[in-house]
Write a protein that holds these residues in place. Structure first.
Motif, PDB file in Angstrom:
ATOM      1  N   ASP A  57       0.808  -1.219   0.000  1.00 61.33           N
ATOM      2  CA  ASP A  57       0.000   0.000   0.000  1.00 61.33           C
ATOM      3  C   ASP A  57       0.846   1.277   0.000  1.00 61.33           C
ATOM      4  OD1 ASP A  57      -2.189  -1.660   0.138  1.00 61.33           O
ATOM      5  OD2 ASP A  57      -2.411  -1.491   2.302  1.00 61.33           O
ATOM      6  N   ASN A  96       0.286  -0.783  -5.227  1.00 61.36           N
ATOM      7  CA  ASN A  96      -1.104  -0.496  -4.897  1.00 61.36           C
ATOM      8  C   ASN A  96      -1.231   0.935  -4.371  1.00 61.36           C
ATOM      9  OD1 ASN A  96      -3.936  -1.089  -4.303  1.00 61.36           O
ATOM     10  ND2 ASN A  96      -3.304  -0.936  -2.168  1.00 61.36           N
ATOM     11  N   GLU A  98      -3.171   3.123  -2.572  1.00 61.19           N
ATOM     12  CA  GLU A  98      -4.293   3.020  -1.638  1.00 61.19           C
ATOM     13  C   GLU A  98      -5.116   4.304  -1.582  1.00 61.19           C
ATOM     14  OE1 GLU A  98      -6.339   1.165   1.861  1.00 61.19           O
ATOM     15  OE2 GLU A  98      -5.097   0.388   0.246  1.00 61.19           O
ATOM     16  N   THR A 133      -2.333  -0.434  -9.206  1.00 63.58           N
ATOM     17  CA  THR A 133      -3.650  -1.014  -8.944  1.00 63.58           C
ATOM     18  C   THR A 133      -4.451  -0.005  -8.123  1.00 63.58           C
ATOM     19  OG1 THR A 133      -2.871  -2.192  -6.962  1.00 63.58           O
ATOM     20  CG2 THR A 133      -2.781  -3.363  -9.051  1.00 63.58           C
ATOM     21  N   ASN A 136      -9.598  -0.291  -4.288  1.00 58.82           N
ATOM     22  CA  ASN A 136      -9.463  -0.468  -2.834  1.00 58.82           C
ATOM     23  C   ASN A 136     -10.597   0.261  -2.134  1.00 58.82           C
ATOM     24  OD1 ASN A 136      -8.461   2.335  -1.932  1.00 58.82           O
ATOM     25  ND2 ASN A 136      -7.019   1.823  -3.566  1.00 58.82           N
ATOM     26  N   SER A 189      -7.479  -5.944 -10.964  1.00 54.98           N
ATOM     27  CA  SER A 189      -7.527  -5.470  -9.581  1.00 54.98           C
ATOM     28  C   SER A 189      -8.976  -5.359  -9.115  1.00 54.98           C
ATOM     29  CB  SER A 189      -6.823  -4.097  -9.493  1.00 54.98           C
ATOM     30  OG  SER A 189      -7.000  -3.490  -8.240  1.00 54.98           O
ATOM     31  N   SER A 232      -4.700  -8.536  -8.384  1.00 54.72           N
ATOM     32  CA  SER A 232      -4.576  -7.899  -7.077  1.00 54.72           C
ATOM     33  C   SER A 232      -5.932  -7.900  -6.389  1.00 54.72           C
ATOM     34  CB  SER A 232      -4.071  -6.459  -7.235  1.00 54.72           C
ATOM     35  OG  SER A 232      -4.100  -5.770  -6.006  1.00 54.72           O
ATOM     36  N   HIS A 234      -7.946  -6.606  -2.943  1.00 57.88           N
ATOM     37  CA  HIS A 234      -7.960  -5.794  -1.731  1.00 57.88           C
ATOM     38  C   HIS A 234      -8.921  -6.496  -0.781  1.00 57.88           C
ATOM     39  CE1 HIS A 234      -6.417  -1.965  -0.243  1.00 57.88           C
ATOM     40  NE2 HIS A 234      -7.545  -1.837   0.440  1.00 57.88           N
ATOM     41  N   ASN A 265      -3.663  -6.999  -0.698  1.00 58.39           N
ATOM     42  CA  ASN A 265      -3.471  -5.741   0.028  1.00 58.39           C
ATOM     43  C   ASN A 265      -4.658  -5.507   0.946  1.00 58.39           C
ATOM     44  OD1 ASN A 265      -1.048  -4.610  -1.472  1.00 58.39           O
ATOM     45  ND2 ASN A 265      -2.451  -4.913  -3.173  1.00 58.39           N
TER      46      ASN A 265
END
Length: 381
Positions: A57, A96, A98, A133, A136, A189, A232, A234, A265
């Motif tokens: 992140d 990532n 975030e 990515t 999230n 993602s 990916s 989350h 993540n």
């Protein structure tokens, strides 16, 4: 004997000529990691392979961008300087993001509704990151405007992205990175949710939620477009250092679809890596959580992240994952009256005694933690 002497002399001259050509500066430049230009014909005896790195992140609290402010711009590059070489050495590096990167015009902000300066994108690219990515739980923190601003800037600087999109056509266009070595990699993602924020009607493309039917459809498409597929997720629970059953089930679902690598993540702490076998006998590398790479969180385990590295090796029409490795990192900073100063991501082994008295013990603990299901996981640089 005379002919033998002539043969030896000619062989010696040819050998010196070959060596001189091999050591030329032009060849050295052509073979730099991300700009390889040798032709397939010259290297058809070599098994093509690339190195991929992934980091966790990028969580830009207000105390992080305040420290990045140098009086006229937000300069995050010094924060990543100590790990930039490690990130740029790989053929592909994925991170990532975030916190949405909506820019100053819509107001910068930290927790709980984040908005980051565009300059973090510049710093990540400068450090060697090639793919972002975006799916999230904070993707919608600044609504559609934040997402559109971020994507517009990624496009401006030539940064690839996935997980959040400008429109339906953008979403349907799977993000694939091509490499000079002849190996292509698709990136997808998805997130468990967006903190209860409503996704605007008719605009599901703004953020990919974890929906198995959508994942199946897009993974199958990605598998046809690229040699390898990296997904990916989350997912998981914050501060939990071990994956829960939901994470394991979803990772297994991805493995059964033929995904090559799953990158997790959201927990903000490291969770172990594992090999999973898909229903067709394929092997999938899973890192359930790569923790925080750059953040303003103070807790000890929140400050430890790392760089997951692995090779993608192509044999015929098949690509498989080899030699997973992990280099732990640490967010070092000085604290003064509740503010952070001199924030820097460094290799964990370089942590100062002032920041970490028992560094060797921590290194050993992290190695045991991350490799408990993959004993062969290479460690450190």
């Amino acid at each position: 004997m005379r002919y033998l002497r002539y043969f030896i002399i000619i062989f010696f001259i040819l050998t010196l000529t070959s060596c001189a050509a091999f050591l030329g500066n032009d060849t050295a430049e052509q073979h730099s990691p991300k700009y390889t230009s040798i032709t397939v014909k010259e290297t058809d005896w070599i098994t093509p392979e690339i190195t991929v790195s992934a980091i966790g992140d990028i969580l830009i609290h207000d105390r992080i961008y305040n420290d990045a402010w140098n009086g006229y711009t937000y300069d995050f590059k010094p924060m990543l300087a100590e790990v930039a070489d490690d990130l740029s050495e790989s053929d592909i590096t994925v991170a990532n993001q975030e916190t949405i990167m909506g820019g100053e015009d819509i107001g910068l902000s930290g927790y709980p509704n984040f908005n980051s300066p565009f300059e973090i994108g510049d710093a990540l690219q400068d450090a060697g990151v090639d793919m972002i990515t975006m799916a999230n739980n904070h993707t919608l923190d600044k609504g559609e405007e934040g997402i559109q601003n971020a994507i517009a800037y990624y496009k401006k600087i030539g940064m690839s992205y996935t997980g959040s999109f400008q429109n339906a056509d953008d979403q349907s266009d799977i993000s694939v990175l091509e490499t000079d070595q002849g190996i292509s990699v698709a990136f997808l993602s998805y997130t468990y949710g967006v903190n209860g924020m409503p996704i605007p009607d008719g605009k599901p493309y703004l953020v990919n939620l974890i929906d198995r039917q959508q994942i199946k459809k897009e993974v199958e498409k990605a598998n046809k477009l690229a040699d390898a597929t990296i997904v990916s997720f989350h997912f998981g629970k914050e501060e939990e250092r071990m994956p829960n059953q939901d994470q394991k089930d979803l990772a297994q679902y991805a493995a059964d679809l033929g995904v090559d690598v799953v990158i997790g993540n959201h927990p903000h702490v490291l969770q172990p890596a594992e090999w999973l076998e898909g229903k067709d006998g394929n092997e999938t590398l899973v890192a359930y959580s790569l923790g925080n790479f750059l953040s303003g969180q103070y807790q000890f385990y929140n400050r430890i992240g790392g760089i997951l590295e692995f090779k993608l090796v192509k044999e015929g029409d098949d690509v498989h994952v080899e030699e997973p490795a992990f280099q732990p990192t640490f967010v070092e900073f000085e604290e003064n009256d509740g503010t952070m100063k001199n924030v820097q991501v460094i290799p964990l082994e370089q942590a100062s005694a002032e920041q970490m008295e028992n560094r060797n013990d921590v290194m050993a603990e992290m190695q045991e933690h991350m490799s408990q299901w993959i004993p062969e996981l290479e460690w450190g640089e």
